[in-house]
Design an enzyme around this catalytic site. Structure first.
Site, PDB file in Angstrom:
ATOM      1  N   LYS A  34      72.002  53.610   7.767  1.00 20.19           N
ATOM      2  CA  LYS A  34      71.132  52.709   8.088  1.00 20.19           C
ATOM      3  C   LYS A  34      70.066  52.556   7.604  1.00 20.19           C
ATOM      4  O   LYS A  34      69.621  53.388   6.906  1.00 20.19           O
ATOM      5  CB  LYS A  34      71.034  53.026   9.600  1.00 20.19           C
ATOM      6  N   ARG A 129      68.115  55.404  26.200  1.00 20.43           N
ATOM      7  CA  ARG A 129      68.056  54.440  25.489  1.00 20.43           C
ATOM      8  C   ARG A 129      69.192  53.456  25.392  1.00 20.43           C
ATOM      9  O   ARG A 129      69.119  52.412  25.935  1.00 20.43           O
ATOM     10  CB  ARG A 129      67.708  55.039  23.865  1.00 20.43           C
ATOM     11  N   TYR A 251      37.731  50.848  -1.235  1.00 13.26           N
ATOM     12  CA  TYR A 251      37.282  49.999  -0.024  1.00 13.26           C
ATOM     13  C   TYR A 251      36.662  50.995   1.127  1.00 13.26           C
ATOM     14  O   TYR A 251      37.063  51.907   1.576  1.00 13.26           O
ATOM     15  CB  TYR A 251      38.613  49.117   0.899  1.00 13.26           C
ATOM     16  N   MET A 306      46.035  48.001  -1.524  1.00 14.52           N
ATOM     17  CA  MET A 306      47.362  47.498  -1.499  1.00 14.52           C
ATOM     18  C   MET A 306      48.272  48.061  -2.750  1.00 14.52           C
ATOM     19  O   MET A 306      49.349  48.069  -2.578  1.00 14.52           O
ATOM     20  CB  MET A 306      47.344  45.844  -1.765  1.00 14.52           C
TER      21      MET A 306
HETATM   22  C1  LIG Z   1      69.897  57.627  13.186  1.00 17.34           C
HETATM   23  C2  LIG Z   1      71.008  58.144  13.942  1.00 17.34           C
HETATM   24  C3  LIG Z   1      71.443  59.451  13.663  1.00 17.34           C
HETATM   25  C4  LIG Z   1      70.970  60.099  12.451  1.00 17.34           C
HETATM   26  O1  LIG Z   1      69.832  60.764  12.638  1.00 17.34           O
HETATM   27  P1  LIG Z   1      68.993  61.823  11.828  1.00 17.34           P
HETATM   28  O2  LIG Z   1      67.910  62.387  12.592  1.00 17.34           O
HETATM   29  O3  LIG Z   1      68.399  61.056  10.789  1.00 17.34           O
HETATM   30  O4  LIG Z   1      70.031  62.791  11.382  1.00 17.34           O
HETATM   31  C5  LIG Z   1      72.469  59.603  14.317  1.00 17.34           C
HETATM   32  N1  LIG Z   1      72.888  59.211  15.367  1.00 17.34           N
HETATM   33  C6  LIG Z   1      72.390  58.017  15.950  1.00 17.34           C
HETATM   34  C7  LIG Z   1      73.307  57.337  17.169  1.00 17.34           C
HETATM   35  C8  LIG Z   1      71.429  57.548  15.179  1.00 17.34           C
HETATM   36  O5  LIG Z   1      70.883  56.562  15.449  1.00 17.34           O
END
Ligand SMILES: *Cc1c(COP(=O)(O)O)cnc(C)c1O
Length: 362
Positions: A34, A129, A251, A306
């Protein structure tokens, strides 16, 4: 060309995948890709992780990109679909979906689909969640099971505290009790769970961050598990300043020299994804974040702007305009920069901005 580059190592991805296999030898591996492969580029990581049994993403467009690139593995939408139209696409492209809510359940049960879809039924085992509560779960399972829109069902849950104590014992027991006697494949275990609970019985594990060679908490550094950083964020010194005691840089004059100091100006700023407050936290006398110049580890100074940041090259006399800089990578673990910015490596990797060119190496 501006010298900032994120170099992605394919062999490090392959190596880290083999570490997952060592820890979960009897499980199929759902590589979590993801957020554009945690900032490494979706297809870059999918190619490096092509030996994985599945890929997990968030958006349907990412799933389609993977299918159209020729990946035949299981592809899972971790939050399921967001509207009924997406279900048709999911069926056409053979994409698995999470079902975590009543709304999604109703959409699926009432859809008219070309083919039945593969469902990963999410249980809320205490994280609060996503997912059905333990008292709803089996009834929802029965509804799905009797629907002609459902090809098969995998039981899935996610743990909130895998990386520290108390660990996953209570949610795991809840999950296992609830599904007792029901013979379905089971999916659980993010990176921290895989590393801390190697004897977990799961048909699927879902590693993310460990595949990228970073850690979930500083008490479990990636190197301790033989994980290799996949991304090196590098740039160059583009200017050098020599300042005297009492002179300041950047800055807000956030760093003032107490002695003659040689300053390297690096072509990397917060618009590249470098955290603006790294090294400036909680102190009147900021200590900086780690950074490597010409192969030597030093520290950042002053406020990140930046497009640029400052570092101390007083003790690296060979450093000059054009000298190589590692923002994070092998010499400077991303987690150490994250710690200096009071965050986690995940956030830094995902935030690498589109203006940083990505280069893939073997
Ligand atoms: C992002 C995610 C993972 C992976 O988690 P990591 O801590 O990056 O290994 C696994 N399961 C779900 C449901 C997630 O959202």
């Amino acid at each position: 060309m501006r010298p900032i580059v994120a170099t992605i190592s394919k062999s490090a991805l392959q190596h880290n995948l083999s570490v997952v296999k060592q820890h979960a030898p009897y499980s199929k591996i759902m590589a979590v890709v993801k957020a554009n492969g945690y900032g490494h580029g979706l297809l870059n990581v999918a190619n490096g992780l092509s030996a994985a049994d599945g890929f997990a993403v968030l958006g349907i467009s990412e799933a389609i990109i993977l299918r159209e690139a020729g990946f035949k593995q299981t592809i899972l939408l971790l939050e399921g679909v967001f509207c009924a139209d997406e279900l048709k696409v999911v069926a056409d492209y053979n994409i698995d979906i999470v079902v975590h809510s009543r709304v999604q359940l109703d959409m699926l049960l009432s859809a008219e689909l070309s083919k039945p879809v593969h469902v990963h039924l999410k249980m809320n085992s205490g994280m609060n969640r996503l997912g059905f509560t333990t008292d709803q779960y089996v009834a929802v399972f029965s509804q799905l099971k009797s629907s002609s829109n459902v090809a098969d069902i995998t039981f899935m849950t996610h743990f909130a505290t895998a990386d520290k104590d108390p660990g996953i014992e209570i949610p795991l027991a809840l999950f296992q009790q609830t599904i007792k006697g029901l013979e379905q494949p089971v999916s659980m275990a993010n990176s921290a769970t895989i590393l801390r609970y190697p004897n977990l019985q799961a048909d699927w594990v879902r590693p993310g961050i460990m595949l990228y060679g970073a850690s979930t908490v500083s008490s479990m550094p990636a190197a301790a598990f033989d994980l290799k950083p996949v991304m090196q964020l590098s740039s160059e010194i583009i200017a050098v300043q020599s300042i005297q005691a009492g002179e300041s840089i950047g800055y807000g004059n956030r760093f003032t020299a107490t002695k003659t100091t040689r300053i390297g100006v690096v072509a990397c700023g917060y618009a590249d994804g470098y955290p603006r407050h790294a090294g400036l936290l909680g102190s009147q006398h900021p200590h900086g974040a780690p950074i490597a110049v010409s192969g030597k580890v030093t520290r950042t100074l002053g406020r990140v702007s930046m497009d640029m940041l400052f570092c101390d090259i007083t003790d690296i006399p060979e450093a000059d305009i054009g000298s190589p800089v590692e923002l994070w990578g092998k010499q400077v673990p991303v987690d150490t920069v994250a710690e200096a910015a009071d965050t986690v490596g995940y956030e830094l990797l995902c935030a690498v901005s589109p203006r940083v060119q990505i280069k893939v190496v073997d």
